[in-house]
Design a protein around this motif. Sequence first.
Motif, PDB file in Angstrom:
ATOM      1  N   ILE A  82       0.822  -1.214   0.000  1.00  0.00           N
ATOM      2  CA  ILE A  82       0.000   0.000   0.000  1.00  0.00           C
ATOM      3  C   ILE A  82       0.856   1.264   0.000  1.00  0.00           C
ATOM      4  O   ILE A  82       0.414   2.329  -0.456  1.00  0.00           O
ATOM      5  CB  ILE A  82      -0.972  -0.003   1.201  1.00  0.00           C
ATOM      6  N   THR A  83       2.106   1.159   0.480  1.00  0.00           N
ATOM      7  CA  THR A  83       2.968   2.344   0.475  1.00  0.00           C
ATOM      8  C   THR A  83       3.327   2.771  -0.953  1.00  0.00           C
ATOM      9  O   THR A  83       3.789   3.891  -1.162  1.00  0.00           O
ATOM     10  CB  THR A  83       4.264   2.088   1.263  1.00  0.00           C
ATOM     11  N   ASP A  84       3.099   1.887  -1.935  1.00  0.00           N
ATOM     12  CA  ASP A  84       3.363   2.251  -3.325  1.00  0.00           C
ATOM     13  C   ASP A  84       2.298   3.186  -3.893  1.00  0.00           C
ATOM     14  O   ASP A  84       2.502   3.794  -4.946  1.00  0.00           O
ATOM     15  CB  ASP A  84       3.417   1.003  -4.211  1.00  0.00           C
ATOM     16  N   LEU A  85       1.143   3.280  -3.207  1.00  0.00           N
ATOM     17  CA  LEU A  85       0.031   4.057  -3.742  1.00  0.00           C
ATOM     18  C   LEU A  85       0.426   5.499  -4.028  1.00  0.00           C
ATOM     19  O   LEU A  85       0.081   6.044  -5.082  1.00  0.00           O
ATOM     20  CB  LEU A  85      -1.155   4.021  -2.768  1.00  0.00           C
ATOM     21  N   ALA A  86       1.154   6.129  -3.110  1.00  0.00           N
ATOM     22  CA  ALA A  86       1.533   7.529  -3.293  1.00  0.00           C
ATOM     23  C   ALA A  86       2.431   7.696  -4.512  1.00  0.00           C
ATOM     24  O   ALA A  86       2.261   8.651  -5.292  1.00  0.00           O
ATOM     25  CB  ALA A  86       2.237   8.057  -2.044  1.00  0.00           C
ATOM     26  N   HIS A  87       3.360   6.771  -4.720  1.00  0.00           N
ATOM     27  CA  HIS A  87       4.268   6.863  -5.864  1.00  0.00           C
ATOM     28  C   HIS A  87       3.515   6.661  -7.177  1.00  0.00           C
ATOM     29  O   HIS A  87       3.745   7.374  -8.158  1.00  0.00           O
ATOM     30  CB  HIS A  87       5.373   5.814  -5.734  1.00  0.00           C
ATOM     31  N   ILE A  88       2.624   5.674  -7.193  1.00  0.00           N
ATOM     32  CA  ILE A  88       1.840   5.394  -8.406  1.00  0.00           C
ATOM     33  C   ILE A  88       0.936   6.579  -8.719  1.00  0.00           C
ATOM     34  O   ILE A  88       0.833   7.018  -9.875  1.00  0.00           O
ATOM     35  CB  ILE A  88       1.013   4.107  -8.216  1.00  0.00           C
ATOM     36  N   SER A  89       0.287   7.123  -7.697  1.00  0.00           N
ATOM     37  CA  SER A  89      -0.610   8.259  -7.913  1.00  0.00           C
ATOM     38  C   SER A  89       0.145   9.493  -8.396  1.00  0.00           C
ATOM     39  O   SER A  89      -0.373  10.275  -9.206  1.00  0.00           O
ATOM     40  CB  SER A  89      -1.370   8.587  -6.620  1.00  0.00           C
ATOM     41  N   VAL A  91       2.672   9.597 -10.383  1.00  0.00           N
ATOM     42  CA  VAL A  91       2.858   9.451 -11.829  1.00  0.00           C
ATOM     43  C   VAL A  91       1.539   9.642 -12.560  1.00  0.00           C
ATOM     44  O   VAL A  91       1.451  10.375 -13.559  1.00  0.00           O
ATOM     45  CB  VAL A  91       3.452   8.062 -12.149  1.00  0.00           C
ATOM     46  N   ARG A  92       0.494   9.004 -12.059  1.00  0.00           N
ATOM     47  CA  ARG A  92      -0.797   9.044 -12.763  1.00  0.00           C
ATOM     48  C   ARG A  92      -1.415  10.445 -12.755  1.00  0.00           C
ATOM     49  O   ARG A  92      -2.087  10.836 -13.708  1.00  0.00           O
ATOM     50  CB  ARG A  92      -1.764   8.038 -12.144  1.00  0.00           C
ATOM     51  N   LEU A  93      -1.184  11.198 -11.681  1.00  0.00           N
ATOM     52  CA  LEU A  93      -1.742  12.551 -11.625  1.00  0.00           C
ATOM     53  C   LEU A  93      -1.175  13.445 -12.723  1.00  0.00           C
ATOM     54  O   LEU A  93      -1.838  14.385 -13.176  1.00  0.00           O
ATOM     55  CB  LEU A  93      -1.483  13.182 -10.255  1.00  0.00           C
ATOM     56  N   GLU A  94       0.040  13.173 -13.149  1.00  0.00           N
ATOM     57  CA  GLU A  94       0.637  13.945 -14.236  1.00  0.00           C
ATOM     58  C   GLU A  94       0.251  13.391 -15.614  1.00  0.00           C
ATOM     59  O   GLU A  94      -0.044  14.158 -16.536  1.00  0.00           O
ATOM     60  CB  GLU A  94       2.171  13.942 -14.094  1.00  0.00           C
ATOM     61  N   LEU A  95       0.247  12.066 -15.744  1.00  0.00           N
ATOM     62  CA  LEU A  95       0.114  11.464 -17.074  1.00  0.00           C
ATOM     63  C   LEU A  95      -1.323  11.141 -17.486  1.00  0.00           C
ATOM     64  O   LEU A  95      -1.632  11.130 -18.671  1.00  0.00           O
ATOM     65  CB  LEU A  95       0.967  10.198 -17.153  1.00  0.00           C
ATOM     66  N   HIS A 183     -17.389   4.913  -8.833  1.00  0.00           N
ATOM     67  CA  HIS A 183     -16.032   5.221  -9.290  1.00  0.00           C
ATOM     68  C   HIS A 183     -15.873   4.850 -10.762  1.00  0.00           C
ATOM     69  O   HIS A 183     -15.310   5.625 -11.545  1.00  0.00           O
ATOM     70  CB  HIS A 183     -15.012   4.468  -8.440  1.00  0.00           C
ATOM     71  N   VAL A 184     -16.373   3.695 -11.140  1.00  0.00           N
ATOM     72  CA  VAL A 184     -16.260   3.257 -12.531  1.00  0.00           C
ATOM     73  C   VAL A 184     -17.104   4.147 -13.432  1.00  0.00           C
ATOM     74  O   VAL A 184     -16.697   4.521 -14.542  1.00  0.00           O
ATOM     75  CB  VAL A 184     -16.673   1.776 -12.662  1.00  0.00           C
ATOM     76  N   GLU A 185     -18.291   4.522 -12.965  1.00  0.00           N
ATOM     77  CA  GLU A 185     -19.192   5.350 -13.772  1.00  0.00           C
ATOM     78  C   GLU A 185     -18.619   6.737 -14.066  1.00  0.00           C
ATOM     79  O   GLU A 185     -19.043   7.386 -15.028  1.00  0.00           O
ATOM     80  CB  GLU A 185     -20.525   5.509 -13.046  1.00  0.00           C
ATOM     81  N   GLU A 186     -17.665   7.191 -13.241  1.00  0.00           N
ATOM     82  CA  GLU A 186     -17.052   8.504 -13.468  1.00  0.00           C
ATOM     83  C   GLU A 186     -16.411   8.597 -14.856  1.00  0.00           C
ATOM     84  O   GLU A 186     -16.188   9.698 -15.364  1.00  0.00           O
ATOM     85  CB  GLU A 186     -15.976   8.783 -12.410  1.00  0.00           C
ATOM     86  N   VAL A 210      -8.353  10.385 -10.752  1.00  0.00           N
ATOM     87  CA  VAL A 210      -7.187   9.810 -10.068  1.00  0.00           C
ATOM     88  C   VAL A 210      -7.161  10.253  -8.609  1.00  0.00           C
ATOM     89  O   VAL A 210      -6.885   9.453  -7.698  1.00  0.00           O
ATOM     90  CB  VAL A 210      -5.877  10.202 -10.780  1.00  0.00           C
ATOM     91  N   GLU A 211      -7.453  11.517  -8.356  1.00  0.00           N
ATOM     92  CA  GLU A 211      -7.487  12.011  -6.977  1.00  0.00           C
ATOM     93  C   GLU A 211      -8.539  11.276  -6.162  1.00  0.00           C
ATOM     94  O   GLU A 211      -8.308  10.907  -5.003  1.00  0.00           O
ATOM     95  CB  GLU A 211      -7.775  13.512  -6.973  1.00  0.00           C
ATOM     96  N   GLY A 212      -9.699  11.041  -6.783  1.00  0.00           N
ATOM     97  CA  GLY A 212     -10.774  10.329  -6.089  1.00  0.00           C
ATOM     98  C   GLY A 212     -10.409   8.894  -5.787  1.00  0.00           C
ATOM     99  O   GLY A 212     -10.770   8.351  -4.735  1.00  0.00           O
ATOM    100  N   PHE A 213      -9.691   8.260  -6.721  1.00  0.00           N
ATOM    101  CA  PHE A 213      -9.267   6.877  -6.513  1.00  0.00           C
ATOM    102  C   PHE A 213      -8.341   6.776  -5.301  1.00  0.00           C
ATOM    103  O   PHE A 213      -8.542   5.929  -4.425  1.00  0.00           O
ATOM    104  CB  PHE A 213      -8.545   6.364  -7.764  1.00  0.00           C
ATOM    105  N   GLU A 214      -7.335   7.630  -5.234  1.00  0.00           N
ATOM    106  CA  GLU A 214      -6.401   7.577  -4.130  1.00  0.00           C
ATOM    107  C   GLU A 214      -7.111   7.858  -2.802  1.00  0.00           C
ATOM    108  O   GLU A 214      -6.874   7.181  -1.807  1.00  0.00           O
ATOM    109  CB  GLU A 214      -5.264   8.583  -4.319  1.00  0.00           C
ATOM    110  N   ARG A 215      -8.010   8.818  -2.820  1.00  0.00           N
ATOM    111  CA  ARG A 215      -8.751   9.164  -1.593  1.00  0.00           C
ATOM    112  C   ARG A 215      -9.615   7.980  -1.137  1.00  0.00           C
ATOM    113  O   ARG A 215      -9.676   7.663   0.058  1.00  0.00           O
ATOM    114  CB  ARG A 215      -9.617  10.394  -1.852  1.00  0.00           C
ATOM    115  N   ALA A 216     -10.271   7.310  -2.076  1.00  0.00           N
ATOM    116  CA  ALA A 216     -11.142   6.179  -1.730  1.00  0.00           C
ATOM    117  C   ALA A 216     -10.339   5.026  -1.126  1.00  0.00           C
ATOM    118  O   ALA A 216     -10.781   4.392  -0.157  1.00  0.00           O
ATOM    119  CB  ALA A 216     -11.896   5.709  -2.963  1.00  0.00           C
TER     120      ALA A 216
END
Length: 221
Positions: A82-89, A91-95, A183-186, A210-216
């Motif tokens: 789960i500590t990888d979530l911040a690193h993955i997010s 990247v995804r927040l930019e790309l 989340h999927v319907e978004e 992406v922000e909503g996914f990380e928050r959820a």
Amino acid sequence: MQQVATEPGGEELSLAERAYRAIRDRLVMLEIRPGAPINEDQLGQSLGVGRTPVREALKRLQYERLVTTYPRRGTFATEVNITDLAHISEVRLELEPLAAAQAARRATGTDRTTLTALRRQLESADSGRHDATDLMHLDLQVHRAIYAATHNPYLEDTLVRHDNLATRIWCLFVDRLSDMAGHVEEHGPLIEEIVAGDPGKAAQLARTHVEGFERAIRDAI
């Protein structure tokens, strides 16, 4: 899981590519559990391919952080950390916004047809006809279709890999998520903006998603 035998355009895939996609998605959906040993012979038999395509697939999957090989011990499905979530997010927040914007600019008629068909599937996501596995498969399909519509293979490859890692985290906590269908319907409005050719709105919706996914996920921990 059903194997992917052809590209959307109908081109036949090599045995190695078929093996790679099938094993990849089993790992992503946690059908092969984190930390589980990988048995090449069993995988080959279940996919109807020999050991060589399986080994080629596992080499690619090691690079994508989905499997790990230890000397004298063998190959194992990578643990979900789960500590990888911040690193993955990060990247995804930019790309992800970049991909959505480029898809809105570059999507072909075929891309728009594919995305519109997925949009129709999303409309039934809250009807109760889709279980969690169906919803996650649909989520993967939507993301991969958007990435393909960028017509930038480097961007597509990077985002597919990071979306796969994010989906593994999602699968791990799926029982604790309160509004998975929502989340999927978004993706519905996002697809609409891509099909309409509005890169600015598409990028904004992708970032919010992406922000909503990380928050959820963090709320579910």
